[in-house]
Write a protein that holds these residues in place. Structure first.
Motif, PDB file in Angstrom:
ATOM      1  N   THR A  95     -15.406  -2.489  12.676  1.00 30.97           N
ATOM      2  CA  THR A  95     -14.141  -3.554  12.821  1.00 30.97           C
ATOM      3  C   THR A  95     -13.686  -4.187  13.978  1.00 30.97           C
ATOM      4  N   LEU A  96     -14.639  -4.091  15.172  1.00 34.03           N
ATOM      5  CA  LEU A  96     -14.169  -5.211  15.777  1.00 34.03           C
ATOM      6  C   LEU A  96     -15.143  -6.447  15.195  1.00 34.03           C
ATOM      7  N   LYS A  97     -16.350  -5.662  15.058  1.00 33.68           N
ATOM      8  CA  LYS A  97     -17.227  -7.135  14.557  1.00 33.68           C
ATOM      9  C   LYS A  97     -16.278  -7.989  13.008  1.00 33.68           C
ATOM     10  N   ARG A  98     -15.395  -6.947  12.414  1.00 31.33           N
ATOM     11  CA  ARG A  98     -14.574  -7.880  10.791  1.00 31.33           C
ATOM     12  C   ARG A  98     -13.959  -8.409  11.415  1.00 31.33           C
ATOM     13  N   VAL A  99     -13.562  -8.155  12.536  1.00 30.37           N
ATOM     14  CA  VAL A  99     -11.923  -8.817  13.133  1.00 30.37           C
ATOM     15  C   VAL A  99     -13.048  -9.680  13.691  1.00 30.37           C
ATOM     16  N   ILE A 100     -13.557  -9.542  14.779  1.00 31.93           N
ATOM     17  CA  ILE A 100     -14.523 -11.493  15.264  1.00 31.93           C
ATOM     18  C   ILE A 100     -14.831 -12.344  14.283  1.00 31.93           C
ATOM     19  N   ARG A 101     -15.526 -11.576  13.785  1.00 28.61           N
ATOM     20  CA  ARG A 101     -16.011 -12.812  12.267  1.00 28.61           C
ATOM     21  C   ARG A 101     -14.758 -13.337  10.944  1.00 28.61           C
ATOM     22  N   PHE A 122     -11.804 -13.795  12.376  1.00 26.89           N
ATOM     23  CA  PHE A 122     -11.139 -15.010  13.311  1.00 26.89           C
ATOM     24  C   PHE A 122     -12.025 -15.822  12.942  1.00 26.89           C
ATOM     25  N   PHE A 123     -13.253 -16.328  13.615  1.00 26.27           N
ATOM     26  CA  PHE A 123     -13.846 -16.952  14.163  1.00 26.27           C
ATOM     27  C   PHE A 123     -14.001 -18.056  12.025  1.00 26.27           C
ATOM     28  N   THR A 124     -14.508 -17.401  11.065  1.00 23.64           N
ATOM     29  CA  THR A 124     -14.240 -17.719   9.927  1.00 23.64           C
ATOM     30  C   THR A 124     -13.151 -19.003   9.850  1.00 23.64           C
TER      31      THR A 124
END
Length: 331
Positions: free
Chosen positions: A4-10, A12-14
């Motif tokens: 979930t955290l990876k998805r949020v970071i991805r 966010f950067f995208t």
């Protein structure tokens, strides 16, 4: 690191890259359109002073604003100041643009947030009712109401509400965000809400019809699916089917449409704020456009684009919470 955290970071950067690219494109288009405007900003500034200005003083104002420079140089000069956090100074209000946006955004955010919540509740509820009573009397009546309201201009609807509820019944004030003659520190929350109800309700009616009609169609599709027919065969009632099978499938499309209405609400707030004399970003950008206040107009345009992009990013982050399948794909 969890999925979930990876998805949020991805996400966010995208979205950060997309937002920066979009803001750059919006700044270029806005600057070109403002530069092509037939309104002379220097002349509007001089008219606002209310005093005669000599040719020498006018030349000094033009040099200070850089209006005699080529458009490309003026754009990069403005962009360099923007990157430093300086949005310029408003020619109308004689104050920094950032301060005006900060003050006006609080009022506009309260107006748009109330209208956004009202449109979501009203639109989603009516859409569920229309979907459950497809082609019956409640569905036919509510569909006609939605079609009418979706085609009515916001400013006309605001004027009608003013005449009925403010002038006729005197239930609400005619305009402004607080009573006239009362200091801002002495204004109570109820007084602010009293001035906010009518413009917020007017603005909410502009977007709830689309949400209601869209939710209705999605619910009709769900009710015609095979698993719902199987649930009916098992003896499940109408509202049980809605709670168990309908809401989860229609909530995500409704949420997408609701967050997409940010731009529509911001555009409608320009009309609503001018009709109700509400001191928000909408009235400020209208005044900036009429008086060719270039710094304020560009600042509000960029801020509104950023506001809409952030709203869409929040919607994408919420998708994984509402729909587990999206979260699993992201992980």
């Amino acid at each position: 690191m969890s999925g979930t955290l990876k998805r949020v970071i991805r996400i966010f950067f995208t979205y950060s890259i997309k937002i920066i690219s979009l803001l750059l494109a919006v700044s270029i288009i806005s600057f070109v359109l403002v530069s092509a405007s037939p309104v002379d900003p220097v002349q509007q500034y001089i008219l606002g002073l209310g005093t005669a200005v000599s040719p020498e003083q006018r030349a000094e104002i033009e040099d200070y604003w850089g209006v005699n420079e080529p458009p490309i140089e003026r754009y990069f000069s403005w962009l360099s100041e923007l990157l430093k956090g300086n949005l310029g100074e408003s020619a109308i209000y004689r104050r920094p643009v950032a301060d005006i946006i900060g003050e006006r955004f609080v009022n506009s955010l309260a107006l748009m947030l109330c209208a956004w919540i009202l449109s979501a509740i009203i639109g989603f509820s009516l859409g569920c009712i229309m979907g459950m009573y497809k082609d019956k009397l409640p569905d036919r009546i509510l569909k006609k109401i939605c079609y009418i309201l979706s085609s009515v201009p916001t400013f006309w609807l605001g004027l009608v509400f003013l005449l009925i509820f403010a002038v006729g019944f005197r239930w609400f004030p005619i305009g402004f965000s607080s009573p006239i003659g009362v200091l801002s520190k002495d204004v109570t929350i109820w007084q602010k809400l009293h001035h906010l109800i009518l413009p917020a309700f007017t603005l909410s009616l502009m977007s709830f019809a689309n949400i209601a009609l869209h939710t209705r169609q999605k619910l009709v599709d769900v009710l015609n699916s095979e698993y719902v027919l199987f649930a009916k065969a098992r003896g499940e009632g109408r509202w049980t089917i809605l709670c168990r099978h309908g809401l989860r499938n229609i909530l995500l499309p409704a949420l997408t449409l609701q967050f997409a209405s940010f731009a529509e609400l911001f555009g409608g707030s320009v009309m609503a704020e001018n009709v109700f004399s509400y001191p928000g970003l909408g009235s400020a950008v209208a005044a900036a456009g009429l008086n060719s206040d270039v710094p304020l107009l560009l600042g509000v345009t960029l801020f509104s684009a950023l506001f809409v992009c952030v709203g869409n990013m929040i919607a994408n982050l919420l998708y994984g919470i509402i729909d587990p399948q999206i979260r699993e794909v992201g992980e």
